[in-house]
Design an enzyme around this catalytic site. Structure first.
Site, mmCIF file in Angstrom:
data_model
loop_
_atom_site.group_PDB
_atom_site.id
_atom_site.type_symbol
_atom_site.label_atom_id
_atom_site.label_comp_id
_atom_site.label_asym_id
_atom_site.label_seq_id
_atom_site.Cartn_x
_atom_site.Cartn_y
_atom_site.Cartn_z
ATOM 1 N N ASP A 1 36.380 10.614 42.329
ATOM 2 C CA ASP A 1 35.252 11.344 43.029
ATOM 3 C C ASP A 1 34.173 10.111 43.126
ATOM 4 O O ASP A 1 32.993 10.308 43.467
ATOM 5 C CB ASP A 1 34.854 12.235 42.605
ATOM 6 C CG ASP A 1 34.434 12.569 41.408
ATOM 7 O OD1 ASP A 1 34.836 11.407 40.419
ATOM 8 O OD2 ASP A 1 33.906 13.351 40.721
ATOM 9 N N GLU A 2 34.487 8.845 42.549
ATOM 10 C CA GLU A 2 33.374 7.979 42.710
ATOM 11 C C GLU A 2 33.736 6.242 42.897
ATOM 12 O O GLU A 2 34.832 6.135 42.684
ATOM 13 C CB GLU A 2 32.380 8.141 41.620
ATOM 14 C CG GLU A 2 33.017 7.662 40.089
ATOM 15 C CD GLU A 2 31.931 7.723 39.155
ATOM 16 O OE1 GLU A 2 30.786 7.226 39.170
ATOM 17 O OE2 GLU A 2 32.369 8.047 37.882
ATOM 18 N N ASP B 1 29.157 9.104 45.090
ATOM 19 C CA ASP B 1 29.522 9.953 43.866
ATOM 20 C C ASP B 1 29.698 11.242 44.550
ATOM 21 O O ASP B 1 28.503 11.645 45.148
ATOM 22 C CB ASP B 1 28.296 9.840 42.889
ATOM 23 C CG ASP B 1 29.329 10.761 41.463
ATOM 24 O OD1 ASP B 1 30.365 10.991 41.472
ATOM 25 O OD2 ASP B 1 28.360 10.761 40.645
#
Length: 357
Positions: A106-107, A12
């Site tokens: 983003d993860e 993350d």
């Protein structure tokens, strides 16, 4: 081998949008930054850790954010840049495994059981991935390491920012018991409040509840709650594959009635969906927006087009047009989602709204 313990990472990025802006503009480093617009109807899309210290977070109205932090610096979002950095990060992931399940820009989950680079442990793999992300993008990431997806996601938040945490098989169930259920992925604020009214505030409380009791109060979700209270999650890491639709949804921290906040949530989900469509080269003719209200009443609004939705701007415009058919609303909105379906070859795509990608 059957029954082998899997090694799952949840990577993350730390305050991703805001961190990209601070990286690209050194004058922003160390300052409270909000990605978004300071206009009267503006909404914070993302906040730096310096801004979060003042209670500034995503979906917060800009005027409220400025009251909480008068020195807050607003910067307009640059989704094309964020997408480009996300592609860099996913290229790094691909050096370690083919089993990558992106959740957003983003993860992502990674199954590193096979240990492609012979690093010895999932912990060492997570550490090397984070080091490469920093070296190649100038950004920090946090990692959770565990034997299933539920625990890996919980673990990645445990040492943020720029840290990692492992939950091993011999500690998983006991560790879950120590945590508040409000932290559990899949338990939103409304469900957490309902659990509190029933005397369930921690993982230990949830584990003490019988399956029959959970089924009585939570219906089809009971089995999932029963499993995670014991640190169990059998879901595999599913890499991108051919499928009939792509969707993303989010449960808000609180029920929303403000149009700007609801629209901002829809746009973020549309961005997640577009990221998948663009990467997979799959473009759909049908856009659907889902709304779940505070009383759990659920509605959807869809529109099909003669040609595939071929740019991010087109999907944003379609999603906004659909959500605006149910606005304004006095009923609190707890969840919104966006889905694209009815996929077709990109060569059939024609501009629908005249918006740039």
């Amino acid at each position: 081998m059957p029954g082998a313990v899997r090694k799952i990472l949840h990577i993350d990025m730390d305050a991703f949008f805001a961190s990209v802006e601070q990286r690209d503009d050194p004058s922003l480093r160390g300052r409270p930054v909000a990605v978004g617009h300071a206009a009267a109807r503006g909404v914070v899309a993302a906040a730096s850790y310096e801004a979060r210290a003042f209670g500034v977070k995503s979906a917060l109205p800009s005027v409220t954010a400025l009251r909480r932090c008068p020195d807050l610096v607003f910067v307009p979002p640059r989704f094309e840049v964020y997408r480009a950095v996300s592609r860099q990060i996913h290229a790094i992931f691909a050096d370690y495994t083919d089993l990558i399940q992106p959740l957003s820009l983003d993860e992502a989950y990674l199954d590193v059981t096979a240990d492609r680079r012979a690093l010895g442990t999932a912990w060492a793999t997570a550490r090397e991935i984070r080091a490469r992300i920093l070296a190649e993008t100038g950004l920090t990431a946090s990692a959770g390491v565990s034997y299933n997806k539920f625990l890996a996601k919980l673990a990645s938040d445990h040492r943020k920012p720029d840290g990692q945490f492992a939950v091993t098989p011999d500690m998983g169930a006991a560790w879950v018991e120590t945590l508040p259920v409000a932290r559990f992925h899949g338990i939103g604020p409304v469900t957490a409040a309902k659990m509190k009214r029933l005397g369930i505030e921690t993982g230990a409380d949830l584990r003490a509840a019988s399956l029959a009791f959970l089924q009585q109060h939570f219906g089809s979700s009971a089995d999932w709650y029963f499993q995670i209270a014991r640190g169990e999650d059998d879901r595999p890491v599913n890499p991108d594959r051919v499928r009939k639709s792509s969707g993303s949804e989010t449960t808000f921290d609180r029920d929303l009635t403000a149009e700007a906040e609801i629209e901002a949530g829809v746009l973020r989900m549309a961005e997640d969906v577009w990221t998948w469509c663009d990467r997979a080269g799959s473009y759909g003719r049908t856009a659907t927006v889902k709304v779940k209200y505070a009383d759990f009443r659920q509605i959807t609004r869809s529109r099909s087009f003669p040609a595939p939705i071929a740019t991010r701007g087109e999907l944003h415009a379609a999603s906004l047009a659909l959500i605006r058919t149910v606005l304004p609303t006095d009923a609190g909105v707890r969840l919104v989602g966006v889905t694209v379906s009815n996929f077709a070859p990109i060569e059939e795509a024609l501009p629908l709204f005249g918006a740039a990608a």
